[in-house]
Write a protein that holds these residues in place. Structure first.
Motif, PDB file in Angstrom:
ATOM      1  N   THR A 218     -81.152 -31.503 -11.787  1.00 34.79           N
ATOM      2  CA  THR A 218     -81.490 -32.824 -12.746  1.00 34.79           C
ATOM      3  C   THR A 218     -82.143 -33.607 -11.247  1.00 34.79           C
ATOM      4  OG1 THR A 218     -80.544 -32.380 -14.853  1.00 34.79           O
ATOM      5  CG2 THR A 218     -81.680 -35.124 -14.039  1.00 34.79           C
ATOM      6  N   GLU A 232     -94.767 -39.988 -14.954  1.00 37.45           N
ATOM      7  CA  GLU A 232     -93.993 -39.769 -16.351  1.00 37.45           C
ATOM      8  C   GLU A 232     -94.923 -38.229 -17.089  1.00 37.45           C
ATOM      9  OE1 GLU A 232     -91.826 -42.955 -18.048  1.00 37.45           O
ATOM     10  OE2 GLU A 232     -94.500 -43.554 -17.969  1.00 37.45           O
ATOM     11  N   ARG A 233     -96.303 -38.173 -16.752  1.00 34.85           N
ATOM     12  CA  ARG A 233     -97.086 -37.654 -17.306  1.00 34.85           C
ATOM     13  C   ARG A 233     -97.263 -36.741 -16.800  1.00 34.85           C
ATOM     14  NH1 ARG A 233    -101.047 -41.582 -16.832  1.00 34.85           N
ATOM     15  NH2 ARG A 233    -101.996 -41.370 -15.142  1.00 34.85           N
ATOM     16  N   VAL A 235     -93.866 -34.746 -16.029  1.00 23.34           N
ATOM     17  CA  VAL A 235     -92.423 -34.389 -16.044  1.00 23.34           C
ATOM     18  C   VAL A 235     -93.422 -33.793 -17.694  1.00 23.34           C
ATOM     19  CG1 VAL A 235     -90.481 -35.031 -17.260  1.00 23.34           C
ATOM     20  CG2 VAL A 235     -91.350 -36.249 -14.808  1.00 23.34           C
ATOM     21  N   LEU A 236     -94.342 -34.384 -18.007  1.00 26.66           N
ATOM     22  CA  LEU A 236     -94.804 -33.422 -19.361  1.00 26.66           C
ATOM     23  C   LEU A 236     -95.804 -32.319 -19.191  1.00 26.66           C
ATOM     24  CD1 LEU A 236     -95.834 -37.315 -21.646  1.00 26.66           C
ATOM     25  CD2 LEU A 236     -93.372 -35.660 -21.785  1.00 26.66           C
ATOM     26  N   GLU A 237     -96.274 -32.533 -18.171  1.00 22.78           N
ATOM     27  CA  GLU A 237     -97.125 -31.531 -17.974  1.00 22.78           C
ATOM     28  C   GLU A 237     -96.732 -30.030 -17.312  1.00 22.78           C
ATOM     29  OE1 GLU A 237     -99.569 -32.495 -14.946  1.00 22.78           O
ATOM     30  OE2 GLU A 237    -100.924 -34.135 -16.476  1.00 22.78           O
ATOM     31  N   GLY A 239     -92.965 -29.562 -18.393  1.00 32.47           N
ATOM     32  CA  GLY A 239     -91.889 -29.146 -19.253  1.00 32.47           C
ATOM     33  C   GLY A 239     -90.820 -29.942 -18.879  1.00 32.47           C
ATOM     34  N   GLN A 241     -89.235 -32.825 -19.778  1.00 35.63           N
ATOM     35  CA  GLN A 241     -88.378 -33.560 -20.038  1.00 35.63           C
ATOM     36  C   GLN A 241     -86.861 -33.920 -19.454  1.00 35.63           C
ATOM     37  OE1 GLN A 241     -90.789 -32.151 -20.900  1.00 35.63           O
ATOM     38  NE2 GLN A 241     -92.241 -32.929 -22.476  1.00 35.63           N
ATOM     39  N   ARG A 242     -86.439 -32.120 -20.243  1.00 36.24           N
ATOM     40  CA  ARG A 242     -84.729 -32.785 -20.615  1.00 36.24           C
ATOM     41  C   ARG A 242     -84.186 -32.583 -18.937  1.00 36.24           C
ATOM     42  NH1 ARG A 242     -83.078 -28.267 -21.120  1.00 36.24           N
ATOM     43  NH2 ARG A 242     -81.393 -28.737 -22.336  1.00 36.24           N
ATOM     44  N   HIS A 243     -85.254 -32.402 -17.810  1.00 33.15           N
ATOM     45  CA  HIS A 243     -84.342 -33.026 -16.535  1.00 33.15           C
ATOM     46  C   HIS A 243     -84.207 -33.403 -15.499  1.00 33.15           C
ATOM     47  CE1 HIS A 243     -82.772 -28.910 -17.370  1.00 33.15           C
ATOM     48  NE2 HIS A 243     -83.855 -29.078 -17.986  1.00 33.15           N
TER      49      HIS A 243
END
Length: 368
Positions: A218, A232-233, A235-237, A239, A241-243
């Motif tokens: 993480t 943040e975008r 991170v979404l791209e 995948g 988000q959990r890490h």
């Protein structure tokens, strides 16, 4: 005299403040721009802090008059500019109107950019003519400043230091880990303002590759800044988000525990804008080393001066996602290597990077 002073966050602010608080009692008055929370912070300092009601002091006639008035009122004989550019332009006026006899101007990273631009280069040379000493962080900045300032002023090294008591392997990072749900996972920590030069985007992309070997790793991104939405975008791209965890801005008092929450420290900085946006040194690498962490640093500017390659960590191309991922994977999968590098980093900081050493150096420069 400085724009870079707490509670405004940042490495330069910490640099200037730590030098100031370690000067002899009764010999310092600070003239600075203002920031949210300044009144409370100033009341806790061992010296007087005078704030101008502006977010940025500039070398204007009104600021020059106020600085001269303060110098006369406090019978100051020396001025230290927290950053040479642009406030160092006021040195000659302070000699004439404020009774100042000696001027010392600190440089960081942005003055290297000034040295590279024709118009700004002339202003930097003018600053040098008004200063008895201009400081540099390391060999990278010395070489570039010398192209403009050799024969104009004296160049002397003055680097940041580390509070080896506050940043220590004994600091407990478990509270930070628990707060963000990281108690049982390997953590890569990055403490740095969220701006493109610092390379948090490369860390996010590198984490995808790290997951091939360490699937639960993480990334803990500490601090705030204008690049957060873009990151943040990303991170979404990807995948992730959990890490990937964004803490936002963190108080000075909480920073050591955030370093201690990591297993590895990484900040793959890279030079931008054709050398105008460059890392001066990277005190975060030294704070991480003092905490006992191995470090992965970018190769921008003077950042390599804060790492002993292969001993306290690694220096990589800050744009090379594969190289960053490879070094992080090596350190996360080899606890003995990580521990050895962390211990070497702690020993190096204790021997060469204490604040007391740098503050004594400044006293010598101020005294001439």
């Amino acid at each position: 005299m400085t724009n870079d002073f707490p509670p405004r966050p940042g490495g330069i602010q910490q640099f200037v403040h730590n030098l100031a608080v370690r000067q002899p009692h009764g010999e310092v008055v600070v003239y600075a721009s203002t920031w949210k929370g300044s009144e409370k912070f100033d009341a806790e300092q061992p010296f007087e802090v005078v704030r101008e009601n502006t977010g940025m002091l500039l070398p204007t006639p009104s600021v020059a008059r106020r600085a001269a008035e303060l110098a006369r009122a406090h019978e100051c004989d020396t001025v230290m500019f927290g950053a040479a550019a642009p406030l160092g332009l006021l040195a000659d006026g302070l000699r004439r109107r404020g009774g100042i006899r000696r001027a010392v101007a600190l440089t960081h990273g942005h003055e290297v950019g000034w040295a590279a631009l024709p118009g700004a280069r002339g202003l930097l040379r003018r600053i040098g003519r008004g200063a008895d000493v201009v400081t540099y962080l390391g060999e990278y900045t010395r070489v570039r400043l010398a192209r403009v300032l050799d024969g104009v002023t004296t160049l002397e090294r003055l680097a940041p230091g580390v509070d080896v008591d506050a940043y220590s392997p004994s600091v407990d990072g478990s509270v930070v880990r628990e707060r963000h749900g990281l108690s049982s996972v390997p953590v890569i920590v990055c403490v740095s303002r969220l701006v493109p030069r610092k390379g948090q985007d490369v860390l996010i992309r590198a984490l995808q590759r790290v997951h091939r070997t360490v699937p639960d790793a993480t990334l803990l991104i500490v601090s705030g800044g204008p690049d957060r939405k873009r990151l943040e975008r990303l991170v979404l791209e990807t995948g992730l988000q959990r890490h990937v965890v964004f803490t936002g801005s963190v108080s000075w008092a909480e920073l050591p525990a955030h370093y201690a929450a990591g297993d590895v420290f990484a900040m793959p900085c890279r030079t931008r804008r054709r050398g105008l946006d460059v890392e001066g040194l990277g005190i975060v690498y030294l704070e991480a080393s003092a905490t006992g962490l191995p470090v992965v640093a970018g190769d921008s500017g003077g950042a390599p001066d804060a790492v002993r390659e292969g001993e306290t960590g690694y220096v990589v191309n800050g744009r090379d996602v594969h190289a960053v991922a490879e070094r992080l994977t090596n350190l996360l999968t080899d606890p003995f290597l990580a521990s050895r590098m962390g211990a070497a980093g702690r020993a190096w900081v204790e021997s060469e990077w204490r604040w007391e050493t740098q503050a004594a150096r400044l006293r010598t420069l101020l005294a001439g």
